[in-house]
Design an enzyme around this catalytic site. Structure first.
Site, short mmCIF file in Angstrom:
data_model
loop_
_atom_site.label_atom_id
_atom_site.label_comp_id
_atom_site.label_asym_id
_atom_site.label_seq_id
_atom_site.Cartn_x
_atom_site.Cartn_y
_atom_site.Cartn_z
N THR A 123 0.82 -1.21 0.00
CA THR A 123 0.00 0.00 0.00
C THR A 123 0.85 1.26 0.00
OG1 THR A 123 -1.50 1.29 1.41
CG2 THR A 123 -0.11 -0.29 2.53
N ASP A 124 0.28 2.35 -0.49
CA ASP A 124 0.99 3.64 -0.45
C ASP A 124 1.12 4.17 0.97
OD1 ASP A 124 -1.68 4.35 -0.02
OD2 ASP A 124 -1.77 5.83 -1.63
N GLU A 125 0.35 3.60 1.90
CA GLU A 125 0.38 4.12 3.28
C GLU A 125 1.71 3.88 3.98
OE1 GLU A 125 -2.84 3.34 5.84
OE2 GLU A 125 -4.33 3.55 4.27
N TYR A 150 -1.71 -0.44 11.16
CA TYR A 150 -1.89 -1.11 9.86
C TYR A 150 -0.73 -0.79 8.93
CZ TYR A 150 -3.29 -1.53 4.98
OH TYR A 150 -3.29 -1.80 3.63
N LYS A 154 2.28 -3.20 7.33
CA LYS A 154 2.52 -3.39 5.89
C LYS A 154 3.95 -2.96 5.54
CE LYS A 154 -0.03 -4.50 3.05
NZ LYS A 154 -0.43 -5.85 2.52
N LYS A 189 -15.29 0.27 4.90
CA LYS A 189 -14.42 1.24 4.23
C LYS A 189 -15.22 2.45 3.75
CE LYS A 189 -10.86 -1.46 4.80
NZ LYS A 189 -10.62 -2.63 4.00
P1 NAD Z 1 -9.81 -7.03 2.49
O1 NAD Z 1 -9.79 -6.84 3.96
O2 NAD Z 1 -11.06 -6.77 1.74
O3 NAD Z 1 -9.35 -8.51 2.13
C1 NAD Z 1 -8.32 -9.17 2.82
C2 NAD Z 1 -8.57 -10.66 2.72
O4 NAD Z 1 -7.51 -11.34 3.43
C3 NAD Z 1 -9.89 -11.11 3.40
O5 NAD Z 1 -10.61 -11.96 2.55
C4 NAD Z 1 -9.43 -11.83 4.65
O6 NAD Z 1 -10.31 -12.87 5.06
C5 NAD Z 1 -8.08 -12.38 4.20
N1 NAD Z 1 -7.22 -12.66 5.35
C6 NAD Z 1 -7.01 -11.86 6.45
N2 NAD Z 1 -6.19 -12.51 7.31
C7 NAD Z 1 -5.87 -13.72 6.76
C8 NAD Z 1 -5.10 -14.80 7.17
N3 NAD Z 1 -4.47 -14.78 8.36
N4 NAD Z 1 -4.98 -15.88 6.36
C9 NAD Z 1 -5.64 -15.90 5.16
N5 NAD Z 1 -6.41 -14.89 4.71
C10 NAD Z 1 -6.53 -13.81 5.50
O7 NAD Z 1 -8.62 -6.13 1.94
P2 NAD Z 1 -8.38 -5.50 0.50
O8 NAD Z 1 -8.83 -4.11 0.52
O9 NAD Z 1 -8.88 -6.43 -0.53
O10 NAD Z 1 -6.78 -5.49 0.48
C11 NAD Z 1 -6.05 -6.58 -0.06
C12 NAD Z 1 -4.57 -6.25 -0.03
O11 NAD Z 1 -4.33 -5.05 -0.77
C13 NAD Z 1 -4.02 -5.99 1.37
O12 NAD Z 1 -2.73 -6.54 1.45
C14 NAD Z 1 -3.97 -4.47 1.47
O13 NAD Z 1 -2.96 -4.07 2.36
C15 NAD Z 1 -3.64 -4.10 0.04
N6 NAD Z 1 -4.09 -2.79 -0.43
C16 NAD Z 1 -5.39 -2.40 -0.28
C17 NAD Z 1 -5.80 -1.18 -0.81
C18 NAD Z 1 -7.23 -0.71 -0.71
O14 NAD Z 1 -7.53 0.42 -1.08
N7 NAD Z 1 -8.17 -1.53 -0.25
C19 NAD Z 1 -4.87 -0.35 -1.46
C20 NAD Z 1 -3.54 -0.79 -1.57
C21 NAD Z 1 -3.17 -2.01 -1.07
O1 DAU Z 2 -4.11 3.98 0.54
C1 DAU Z 2 -4.33 2.61 0.49
C2 DAU Z 2 -5.13 2.18 1.69
O2 DAU Z 2 -6.46 2.66 1.49
C3 DAU Z 2 -5.15 0.68 1.91
O3 DAU Z 2 -3.85 0.25 2.23
C4 DAU Z 2 -6.11 0.28 3.04
O4 DAU Z 2 -6.18 -1.13 3.14
C5 DAU Z 2 -7.47 0.83 2.72
O5 DAU Z 2 -8.37 0.57 3.78
C6 DAU Z 2 -7.39 2.34 2.49
O6 DAU Z 2 -7.04 3.02 3.73
P1 DAU Z 2 -7.76 4.40 4.17
O7 DAU Z 2 -7.62 4.53 5.63
O8 DAU Z 2 -7.33 5.51 3.30
O9 DAU Z 2 -9.28 3.99 3.73
P2 DAU Z 2 -10.69 4.16 4.47
O10 DAU Z 2 -11.70 3.66 3.49
O11 DAU Z 2 -10.71 3.59 5.82
O12 DAU Z 2 -10.83 5.75 4.61
C7 DAU Z 2 -10.67 6.60 3.48
C8 DAU Z 2 -10.75 8.05 3.98
O13 DAU Z 2 -12.09 8.31 4.40
C9 DAU Z 2 -9.87 8.33 5.17
O14 DAU Z 2 -9.38 9.67 5.06
C10 DAU Z 2 -10.82 8.23 6.36
C11 DAU Z 2 -12.13 8.72 5.79
N1 DAU Z 2 -13.38 8.15 6.33
C12 DAU Z 2 -13.47 6.80 6.49
C13 DAU Z 2 -14.64 6.23 6.95
C14 DAU Z 2 -14.77 4.73 7.15
C15 DAU Z 2 -14.47 8.98 6.59
O15 DAU Z 2 -14.39 10.23 6.42
N2 DAU Z 2 -15.62 8.42 7.02
C16 DAU Z 2 -15.76 7.07 7.23
O16 DAU Z 2 -16.87 6.63 7.61
#
Ligand code: NAD
Ligand code: DAU
Length: 344
Positions: A123-125, A150, A154, A189
Site C-alpha cells: 500500500t501507499d500508506e 496497519y 505493511k 471502508k
Molecule cells: P480485504 O480486507 O477486503 O481482504 C483481505 C482478505 O484477506 C480477506 O478476505 C481476509 O479474510 C483475508 N485474510 C485476512 N487474514 C488472513 C489470514 N491470516 N490468512 C488468510 N487470509 C486472511 O482487503 P483488500 O482491501 O482487498 O486489500 C487486499 C490487499 O491489498 C491488502 O494486502 C492491502 O494491504 C492491500 N491494499 C489495499 C488497498 C485498498 O484500497 N483496499 C490499497 C492498496 C493495497
Molecule cells: O491507501 C491505500 C489504503 O487505502 C489501503 O492500504 C487500506 O487497506 C485501505 O483501507 C485504504 O485506507 P484508508 O484509511 O485511506 O481507507 P478508508 O476507506 O478507511 O478511509 C478513506 C478516507 O475516508 C480516510 O481519510 C478516512 C475517511 N473516512 C473513512 C470512513 C470509514 C471517513 O471520512 N468516514 C468514514 O466513515
C-alpha cells in the site's frame, strides 16, 4: 500458470480472481481465512463456472505447513491476504502484526524453499502522508514513514520481502497501490460505507473536517497493473500503482449525494480518526513504464457504477454493514451537520 491467491475472498483479491479467470490463461487456488472481511458471495459460482480452474482453501497464511504445501503446488503466489482496515488496527494492533508481518514471512519462506515467484501486494500508506500543498508524490524512493499500526505492519512486511530477496534470493516483486474503489468492498471502508448508508436511508459520515485527500483508483486498474508486473516486472523491483485520482473526502461525499439525487448538505461530521493521514498521492511512472495504463479515468462515472453495483446487490452487504456499524458505534459520535458538501 497456476496461481495461489492469498486473501482472494476479500475486496481486491476477489476482483482479481474474477478478472483473471475471465481474461488470463491460469488456474487459481484461493487461500483465505474467511474472517469478517471475506465474503463467500464474492466467490460464489466460480467453482461451477470454471470447474477445473478454481479452488478455495479455507485456511490461515500463518499456518506454515499449509502454506508450504500450497506454495509447492503453484507457480506464482499473489499475496493479497492482510488485515486491511486502519480503524480496526487502532483497536487491535497485534492482530495486524501477526497476519501482515508473520504471515508474510511465512509466505516468503515457502516461496524461497520451493523456488516460486511471489508478488507482494502493498500500500501507499507505508510512506506516511503528504502535506496538502506538497508538490511531490510518492515514488519507489520515498522513505517509509508509516503512521498507523496497519501501515506499520505493511511497511514491516515490505521490508521482510526485500530482506528475503536480498538474503535468500526470493524471486519477488512488490507493488504499493493507492486507495481502491469498486464492487465487493467491505462496508467498513469509506466509499461503500457511505453508499450503503445512502441506500439504507441514512446519512454519510465524514471524519473530522473532511479535507483529507485520498488518491482513488478503480480496483480493475489495480489488478491489471498487478498482472502487468507479474508478466513484465523485473524481479526485486518495487512498482507504484495509482491513477491520478486525488479528491478530498468531502468531495467524494458530494459526488455520492449527487449520484443518488440527495440534498448536498445531508451528511454529518463525526469523530476524527486518531493519527489520520492527511494526503496520499502516487507517482505511477514505474508501472506506466511497463506499458500499463489505467482505463477508468472518470472517477465520478466509476463511482456511479459502484453505487449501481451496491444498489443491485443488497444481499451482499446487508450483514457486513450491520457488523461494521456496530463496530463504529463503540467510538464514533456526531460532531456537526453537513455544510457545503463541495468541500470548498
Ligand atoms: P480485504 O480486507 O477486503 O481482504 C483481505 C482478505 O484477506 C480477506 O478476505 C481476509 O479474510 C483475508 N485474510 C485476512 N487474514 C488472513 C489470514 N491470516 N490468512 C488468510 N487470509 C486472511 O482487503 P483488500 O482491501 O482487498 O486489500 C487486499 C490487499 O491489498 C491488502 O494486502 C492491502 O494491504 C492491500 N491494499 C489495499 C488497498 C485498498 O484500497 N483496499 C490499497 C492498496 C493495497
Ligand atoms: O491507501 C491505500 C489504503 O487505502 C489501503 O492500504 C487500506 O487497506 C485501505 O483501507 C485504504 O485506507 P484508508 O484509511 O485511506 O481507507 P478508508 O476507506 O478507511 O478511509 C478513506 C478516507 O475516508 C480516510 O481519510 C478516512 C475517511 N473516512 C473513512 C470512513 C470509514 C471517513 O471520512 N468516514 C468514514 O466513515
Amino acid at each position: 500458470m497456476r496461481l495461489l491467491v492469498t486473501g482472494g475472498a476479500g475486496f481486491i483479491g476477489s476482483n482479481f480472481v474474477h478478472r483473471s479467470l475471465a481474461q488470463h490463461d491460469c488456474t487459481i487456488t484461493v487461500l483465505d481465512i474467511m474472517g469478517y472481511a471475506a465474503n463467500p458471495q464474492s466467490l460464489a459460482g466460480l467453482a461451477d463456472n470454471y470447474p477445473s480452474r478454481f479452488d478455495l482453501v479455507v485456511g490461515d497464511i500463518c499456518d506454515k505447513p499449509l502454506v508450504d504445501k500450497l506454495v509447492a503446488e503453484h507457480d506464482v503466489v499473489v499475496h493479497f491476504a492482510a488485515e486491511s482496515h486502519n480503524d480496526q488496527s487502532l483497536r487491535d494492533p497485534l492482530r495486524f502484526a501477526t497476519t501482515n508481518v508473520l504471515g508474510t514471512i511465512g509466505v516468503c519462506e515457502a516461496a524461497v524453499r520451493h523456488s516460486k515467484r511471489l508478488h507482494h501486494i502493498s500500500t501507499d500508506e507505508v510512506f506516511g502522508d503528504l502535506a496538502f500543498d506538497d508538490p511531490h508524490k510518492f515514488t519507489p524512493d520515498t522513505c517509509y514513514r508509516p503512521s498507523s499500526p496497519y501501515s506499520a505492519s505493511k511497511a514491516s512486511a515490505d521490508h521482510f520481502v526485500r530482506a528475503y530477496i536480498r538474503s535468500f534470493g526470493l524471486a519477488a516483486t512488490i507493488s504499493n497501490c493507492s486507495n481502491n474503489y469498486g464492487p465487493r468492498q467491505h462496508p467498513e471502508k469509506f466509499i461503500p460505507r457511505q453508499i450503503t448508508a445512502l441506500l439504507s436511508g441514512q446519512q454519510p459520515r465524514l471524519y473530522g473536517s473532511g479535507q483529507h485527500v485520498r488518491d482513488w483508483i478503480h480496483v480493475d486498474d489495480h489488478n491489471d497493473a498487478v498482472w502487468k508486473i507479474i508478466e513484465s516486472g523485473q524481479l526485486g523491483e518495487t512498482y507504484l500503482i495509482g491513477a491520478d485520482g486525488e479528491h478530498t473526502n468531502a468531495q467524494v461525499i458530494a459526488y455520492l449525494l449527487e449520484i443518488v439525487g440527495a440534498d448536498p448538505h445531508d451528511y454529518v461530521h463525526v469523530t476524527d480518526r486518531a493519527g489520520h493521514d492527511r494526503r496520499y498521492a502516487i507517482d505511477a511512472s514505474s508501472t506506466l513504464a511497463l506499458g500499463w495504463e489505467p482505463q477508468h479515468r472518470d472517477f465520478r462515472a466509476g463511482l456511479a457504477e459502484t453505487v449501481a453495483w451496491y444498489r443491485e446487490n443488497p444481499q451482499w452487504w446487508a450483514n457486513s454493514r450491520q457488523q461494521a456499524e456496530a463496530f463504529y458505534q463503540q467510538s464514533e459520535t456526531i460532531t456537526g451537520n453537513g455544510g457545503d458538501a463541495t468541500g470548498s
